[in-house]
Motif scaffolding. Structure first.
Motif, PDB file in Angstrom:
ATOM      1  N   MET A   1       0.796  -1.207  -0.095  1.00  0.00           N
ATOM      2  CA  MET A   1      -0.022   0.087   0.059  1.00  0.00           C
ATOM      3  C   MET A   1       0.709   1.083  -0.166  1.00  0.00           C
ATOM      4  N   ILE A   2       0.584   2.092  -0.726  1.00  0.00           N
ATOM      5  CA  ILE A   2       1.065   3.471  -0.916  1.00  0.00           C
ATOM      6  C   ILE A   2       0.230   4.648  -0.502  1.00  0.00           C
ATOM      7  N   ARG A   3       0.834   5.441   0.442  1.00  0.00           N
ATOM      8  CA  ARG A   3      -0.354   6.479   0.798  1.00  0.00           C
ATOM      9  C   ARG A   3       0.542   7.781   1.257  1.00  0.00           C
ATOM     10  N   TYR A   4      -0.027   8.766   1.389  1.00  0.00           N
ATOM     11  CA  TYR A   4       0.802  10.035   1.770  1.00  0.00           C
ATOM     12  C   TYR A   4       0.956  10.256   3.284  1.00  0.00           C
ATOM     13  N   ALA A   5       2.202  10.877   3.666  1.00  0.00           N
ATOM     14  CA  ALA A   5       2.360  10.640   5.027  1.00  0.00           C
ATOM     15  C   ALA A   5       1.361  11.657   5.573  1.00  0.00           C
ATOM     16  N   ASP A   6       0.941  11.531   7.059  1.00  0.00           N
ATOM     17  CA  ASP A   6       0.374  12.470   7.753  1.00  0.00           C
ATOM     18  C   ASP A   6       0.970  12.783   9.051  1.00  0.00           C
ATOM     19  N   GLU A   7       0.366  13.451   9.824  1.00  0.00           N
ATOM     20  CA  GLU A   7       1.032  13.920  11.108  1.00  0.00           C
ATOM     21  C   GLU A   7       1.300  12.530  12.011  1.00  0.00           C
ATOM     22  N   ARG A   8       0.543  11.747  11.948  1.00  0.00           N
ATOM     23  CA  ARG A   8       0.825  10.541  12.606  1.00  0.00           C
ATOM     24  C   ARG A   8       2.040   9.711  12.276  1.00  0.00           C
ATOM     25  N   ASP A   9       2.617  10.119  11.141  1.00  0.00           N
ATOM     26  CA  ASP A   9       3.805   9.445  10.651  1.00  0.00           C
ATOM     27  C   ASP A   9       5.173  10.264  10.951  1.00  0.00           C
ATOM     28  N   PHE A  10       4.852  11.401  11.806  1.00  0.00           N
ATOM     29  CA  PHE A  10       6.323  12.196  11.969  1.00  0.00           C
ATOM     30  C   PHE A  10       7.155  11.484  12.661  1.00  0.00           C
ATOM     31  N   GLU A  11       6.880  10.993  13.651  1.00  0.00           N
ATOM     32  CA  GLU A  11       7.769  10.094  14.743  1.00  0.00           C
ATOM     33  C   GLU A  11       8.553   9.157  13.904  1.00  0.00           C
ATOM     34  N   THR A  12       7.945   8.524  13.109  1.00  0.00           N
ATOM     35  CA  THR A  12       8.447   7.270  12.264  1.00  0.00           C
ATOM     36  C   THR A  12       9.408   7.801  11.176  1.00  0.00           C
ATOM     37  N   MET A  13       8.904   8.813  10.567  1.00  0.00           N
ATOM     38  CA  MET A  13       9.727   9.468   9.494  1.00  0.00           C
ATOM     39  C   MET A  13      10.936  10.064  10.241  1.00  0.00           C
ATOM     40  N   LYS A  14      10.716  10.875  11.400  1.00  0.00           N
ATOM     41  CA  LYS A  14      11.891  11.590  11.841  1.00  0.00           C
ATOM     42  C   LYS A  14      13.199  10.533  12.201  1.00  0.00           C
ATOM     43  N   GLY A  15      12.663   9.168  12.549  1.00  0.00           N
ATOM     44  CA  GLY A  15      13.666   8.105  12.826  1.00  0.00           C
ATOM     45  C   GLY A  15      14.536   7.551  11.749  1.00  0.00           C
ATOM     46  N   TYR A  16      13.909   7.780  10.336  1.00  0.00           N
ATOM     47  CA  TYR A  16      14.395   7.433   9.325  1.00  0.00           C
ATOM     48  C   TYR A  16      15.050   8.279   8.387  1.00  0.00           C
ATOM     49  N   ASP A  17      14.416   9.546   8.163  1.00  0.00           N
ATOM     50  CA  ASP A  17      14.969  10.620   7.049  1.00  0.00           C
ATOM     51  C   ASP A  17      15.749  11.458   7.688  1.00  0.00           C
ATOM     52  N   LYS A  18      16.907  11.254   7.684  1.00  0.00           N
ATOM     53  CA  LYS A  18      17.981  12.146   8.436  1.00  0.00           C
ATOM     54  C   LYS A  18      18.558  13.193   7.433  1.00  0.00           C
ATOM     55  N   HIS A  19      18.052  13.142   6.394  1.00  0.00           N
ATOM     56  CA  HIS A  19      18.515  14.002   5.380  1.00  0.00           C
ATOM     57  C   HIS A  19      17.480  15.448   5.431  1.00  0.00           C
ATOM     58  N   ILE A  20      16.616  15.733   6.358  1.00  0.00           N
ATOM     59  CA  ILE A  20      15.783  16.939   6.286  1.00  0.00           C
ATOM     60  C   ILE A  20      15.410  17.199   7.863  1.00  0.00           C
ATOM     61  N   SER A  21      15.483  18.575   8.089  1.00  0.00           N
ATOM     62  CA  SER A  21      15.217  18.904   9.359  1.00  0.00           C
ATOM     63  C   SER A  21      13.741  18.644  10.060  1.00  0.00           C
ATOM     64  N   GLU A  22      13.907  18.462  11.235  1.00  0.00           N
ATOM     65  CA  GLU A  22      12.440  18.053  11.716  1.00  0.00           C
ATOM     66  C   GLU A  22      11.193  19.345  11.370  1.00  0.00           C
ATOM     67  N   SER A  23      11.609  20.456  11.253  1.00  0.00           N
ATOM     68  CA  SER A  23      10.721  21.443  10.963  1.00  0.00           C
ATOM     69  C   SER A  23      10.162  21.238   9.215  1.00  0.00           C
ATOM     70  N   GLU A  24      11.281  21.070   8.430  1.00  0.00           N
ATOM     71  CA  GLU A  24      10.956  20.670   6.883  1.00  0.00           C
ATOM     72  C   GLU A  24      10.290  19.456   6.885  1.00  0.00           C
ATOM     73  N   LEU A  25      10.428  18.510   7.772  1.00  0.00           N
ATOM     74  CA  LEU A  25       9.972  17.342   7.542  1.00  0.00           C
ATOM     75  C   LEU A  25       8.229  17.296   7.789  1.00  0.00           C
ATOM     76  N   GLN A  26       7.984  18.254   8.908  1.00  0.00           N
ATOM     77  CA  GLN A  26       6.592  18.686   9.198  1.00  0.00           C
ATOM     78  C   GLN A  26       5.871  19.459   8.030  1.00  0.00           C
TER      79      GLN A  26
END
Length: 135
Positions: A1-26
């Motif tokens: 399943m492919i879907r767009y990330a939403d606010e619930r995914d922030f913590e997961t993505m913060k742990g994986y995507d180290k190439h972007i600041s937290e504010s830009e990730l949000q």
């Protein structure tokens, strides 16, 4: 399943995507510019993009977790994104990869062609690639 990330995914993505600041990730999550791929409830990877010159979709990150590589997941994310962009009326997409990375062959195999390069101090050559989209 492919879907767009939403606010619930922030913590997961913060742990994986180290190439972007937290504010830009949000910001990217709020702008619906991150696609997530799951298979049987397992997180497989993501695709993050932005707009080059505020008008051309530019894929900043395509990442498949190591244990899932070579199984077609990257191609699935790429195909989904390209169809989404074509559906929004875009005629072309862009991405880039370092000349020292193997990803350039993946993109070329998927129809991307070289269209330029960028050389930054202390970095390998950054290859810019483009693909014309079918509507």
């Amino acid at each position: 399943m492919i879907r767009y990330a939403d606010e619930r995914d922030f913590e997961t993505m913060k742990g994986y995507d180290k190439h972007i600041s937290e504010s830009e990730l949000q910001n990217a999550i709020r702008a619906k510019r991150i696609l997530l791929l799951y298979e049987n409830d397992s997180f497989i990877g993501w695709l993050r993009y932005n707009l080059f010159w505020d008008e051309i979709p530019f894929m900043n990150m395509l990442y498949v977790l190591e244990e899932y590589r070579g199984q077609g997941y990257g191609g699935r994310l790429l195909d989904f994104w390209e169809k989404e962009m074509a559906g929004r009326g875009y005629e072309m997409v862009l991405t880039s990869t370092l000349s020292s990375e193997q990803a350039q062959s993946f993109y070329r195999k998927n129809g991307y062609v070289d269209c330029g390069s960028l050389l930054l101090p202390g970095e390998a050559l950054e290859i810019i690639l483009r693909k014309e989209l079918k509507r």
